[in-house]
Design a protein around this motif. Sequence first.
Motif, PDB file in Angstrom:
ATOM      1  N   ARG A 173       0.933  -1.206   0.027  1.00  0.00           N
ATOM      2  CA  ARG A 173      -0.054   0.153  -0.041  1.00  0.00           C
ATOM      3  C   ARG A 173       0.700   1.358   0.137  1.00  0.00           C
ATOM      4  NH1 ARG A 173      -4.283   0.135   4.448  1.00  0.00           N
ATOM      5  NH2 ARG A 173      -5.185  -1.798   3.483  1.00  0.00           N
ATOM      6  N   ASN A 174       1.985   1.160   0.763  1.00  0.00           N
ATOM      7  CA  ASN A 174       2.826   2.279   0.841  1.00  0.00           C
ATOM      8  C   ASN A 174       3.412   2.765  -0.507  1.00  0.00           C
ATOM      9  OD1 ASN A 174       4.201   4.478   2.350  1.00  0.00           O
ATOM     10  ND2 ASN A 174       6.198   3.186   2.240  1.00  0.00           N
ATOM     11  N   ASN A 175       3.880   1.685  -1.192  1.00  0.00           N
ATOM     12  CA  ASN A 175       4.354   1.586  -2.722  1.00  0.00           C
ATOM     13  C   ASN A 175       3.402   2.309  -3.548  1.00  0.00           C
ATOM     14  OD1 ASN A 175       6.387   1.224  -4.673  1.00  0.00           O
ATOM     15  ND2 ASN A 175       5.531  -0.766  -5.175  1.00  0.00           N
ATOM     16  N   GLN A 176       1.999   1.792  -3.478  1.00  0.00           N
ATOM     17  CA  GLN A 176       1.023   2.365  -4.040  1.00  0.00           C
ATOM     18  C   GLN A 176       0.896   3.874  -4.020  1.00  0.00           C
ATOM     19  OE1 GLN A 176       1.031   0.151  -6.444  1.00  0.00           O
ATOM     20  NE2 GLN A 176      -1.175   0.281  -6.890  1.00  0.00           N
ATOM     21  N   ARG A 177       1.042   4.216  -2.829  1.00  0.00           N
ATOM     22  CA  ARG A 177       0.882   5.764  -2.472  1.00  0.00           C
ATOM     23  C   ARG A 177       2.026   6.536  -3.139  1.00  0.00           C
ATOM     24  NH1 ARG A 177      -0.271   5.088   3.948  1.00  0.00           N
ATOM     25  NH2 ARG A 177      -2.587   4.393   3.772  1.00  0.00           N
ATOM     26  N   TRP A 178       3.263   6.007  -3.164  1.00  0.00           N
ATOM     27  CA  TRP A 178       4.245   6.596  -3.722  1.00  0.00           C
ATOM     28  C   TRP A 178       4.017   6.762  -4.997  1.00  0.00           C
ATOM     29  CZ3 TRP A 178       7.709   9.750  -2.109  1.00  0.00           C
ATOM     30  CH2 TRP A 178       8.122   9.599  -0.735  1.00  0.00           C
ATOM     31  N   LYS A 179       3.736   5.795  -5.847  1.00  0.00           N
ATOM     32  CA  LYS A 179       3.265   5.947  -7.217  1.00  0.00           C
ATOM     33  C   LYS A 179       2.251   6.838  -7.357  1.00  0.00           C
ATOM     34  CE  LYS A 179       4.605   1.032  -8.438  1.00  0.00           C
ATOM     35  NZ  LYS A 179       4.001  -0.340  -8.821  1.00  0.00           N
TER      36      LYS A 179
ATOM     37  N   ALA B 251       1.569   9.514  -5.796  1.00  0.00           N
ATOM     38  CA  ALA B 251       2.019  10.789  -5.465  1.00  0.00           C
ATOM     39  C   ALA B 251       2.822  11.341  -6.638  1.00  0.00           C
ATOM     40  CB  ALA B 251       2.835  10.931  -4.202  1.00  0.00           C
ATOM     41  N   LEU B 252       3.827  10.418  -7.264  1.00  0.00           N
ATOM     42  CA  LEU B 252       4.688  10.737  -8.425  1.00  0.00           C
ATOM     43  C   LEU B 252       3.626  10.862  -9.623  1.00  0.00           C
ATOM     44  CD1 LEU B 252       7.635   7.993  -8.134  1.00  0.00           C
ATOM     45  CD2 LEU B 252       7.587  10.369  -7.582  1.00  0.00           C
ATOM     46  N   LEU B 253       2.696  10.266  -9.708  1.00  0.00           N
ATOM     47  CA  LEU B 253       1.552  10.411 -10.782  1.00  0.00           C
ATOM     48  C   LEU B 253       1.321  12.023 -10.706  1.00  0.00           C
ATOM     49  CD1 LEU B 253       0.487   9.221 -13.349  1.00  0.00           C
ATOM     50  CD2 LEU B 253      -1.469   8.458 -11.986  1.00  0.00           C
ATOM     51  N   ILE B 254       0.864  12.260  -9.619  1.00  0.00           N
ATOM     52  CA  ILE B 254       0.178  13.722  -9.305  1.00  0.00           C
ATOM     53  C   ILE B 254       1.304  14.638  -9.633  1.00  0.00           C
ATOM     54  CG2 ILE B 254      -0.760  15.044  -7.697  1.00  0.00           C
ATOM     55  CD1 ILE B 254      -2.632  13.170  -8.475  1.00  0.00           C
ATOM     56  N   PHE B 255       2.616  14.373  -9.059  1.00  0.00           N
ATOM     57  CA  PHE B 255       3.596  15.499  -9.416  1.00  0.00           C
ATOM     58  C   PHE B 255       3.829  15.492 -11.089  1.00  0.00           C
ATOM     59  CE2 PHE B 255       8.214  16.300  -9.597  1.00  0.00           C
ATOM     60  CZ  PHE B 255       8.092  17.726  -9.171  1.00  0.00           C
ATOM     61  N   ALA B 256       3.821  14.311 -11.691  1.00  0.00           N
ATOM     62  CA  ALA B 256       4.227  14.419 -13.116  1.00  0.00           C
ATOM     63  C   ALA B 256       2.849  15.295 -13.717  1.00  0.00           C
ATOM     64  CB  ALA B 256       4.127  13.068 -13.699  1.00  0.00           C
ATOM     65  N   ALA B 257       1.675  15.052 -13.442  1.00  0.00           N
ATOM     66  CA  ALA B 257       0.699  15.761 -13.873  1.00  0.00           C
ATOM     67  C   ALA B 257       0.645  17.165 -13.699  1.00  0.00           C
ATOM     68  CB  ALA B 257      -0.782  15.061 -13.315  1.00  0.00           C
TER      69      ALA B 257
END
Length: 411
Positions: free
Chosen positions: A5-11, A13-19
């Motif tokens: 779940r923690n790994n999914q949160r990081w992914k 967050a990175l997706l939001i940052f890229a957007a």
Amino acid sequence: MNPYRNNQRWKFALLIFAALIAGTSLVYTNYLVKNLSETERTKAEVWAMSTRNIFNMPDINDEFTTFIYAVRDSLSMPAIIADEQDSIIYWKGLDTARTNINIEDELMMEGRTGPVYDPEYFRDQLEIMKEQHPPIIVELYSGESWYIYYKDSLLLTQLRIFPYIQLSLIAVFLIIAYTVFNSIRKSEQNQVWLGMAKEAAHQLGTPISSLMAWVELIKTKFNADNDPLIDEMETDVKRLEIVADRFSKIGSKPVLEPHKLYEVAKNFVDYFKIRISQKIEFEVKGDREVEAMLNVPLFDWVLENILKNAANAIESEGKIELEIIENIAKEQIFIDISDTGKGIPRSKFDAVFQPGFTTRKRGWGLGLSLTKRMVENYHNGHIFIKDSEIGKGTTFRIILKSSLIYEPAKI
């Protein structure tokens, strides 16, 4: 904390940052495009006025004429001046190679003067300009009207598409980088699994050999060849030997042989059910003659992991049912393992097979992850949650091929 779940949160967050980066780039580029478009509109208006002055004031002084021509020639984007009937009067920045020489010769022979052009090419260009921008209308001193059409300069056109090219390249780079790093990470994980498994098999070897010797000594010393307790101890020691053998096989290509699924499943269930709560009822049913290509020690491990999860999901009394179904049309065998436990939310159907996912306080979250590897990588099959309902139970389905030559990959 659940590492999956923690790994999914990081992914996420990175997706939001890229957007955010992509959105900011698009907004800023649109701002530049708007300003440049307004500037080009102004230039087009100035060019139209200067061209009108050249046509309307042929007797102006040389210095002023030079200035007007310099202003007109400073326009960088393609433009066309047409009358109310869309007849071309003058153009700027278009392909001069498209001039129709034959028409020009005919006009010269007739004594006519004025711009000569390829009608089809200029008609297409005029339609493009009409679509891009509304015309600039210039009133002449004679009472006629000119319609000035223009299209975006090469710089503005490039600027419009630049952010999309940029974002596409960034996306391709990120996809490649993610694929490479993910592959490296999986390779490292596999090496860790392999090292741990080989070391566990090695460490288990010596005590298992000692236990086997002690059991034989007890049998001889106490004349207990037929003692059921000693028989169960011997069964457990042999089971430990099988477990060690399982770990030693990780990372190597297993040998698959045809076995009757019912017999393999029934033997393991008979061993398993006397080692857990007697309040849980077991049933194995289905076609007893169905065969599949199996590595029995590894397939027993698959059954063990699923049955343990099923038993843990049943809080008091319940039932675990294993059913073997043959799909002759697709040459497949279905093994459905159902329990009457607490169930799994639909949102967790995929997550349960991820390493580290567990709902137990002392669980490692590795059982179903290993199970998926053994079914899919070793037996060339598939495993998934067929159905689950909170408070009523869960059904896992394993799909195996019934008559194929397997080339399973290494874990």
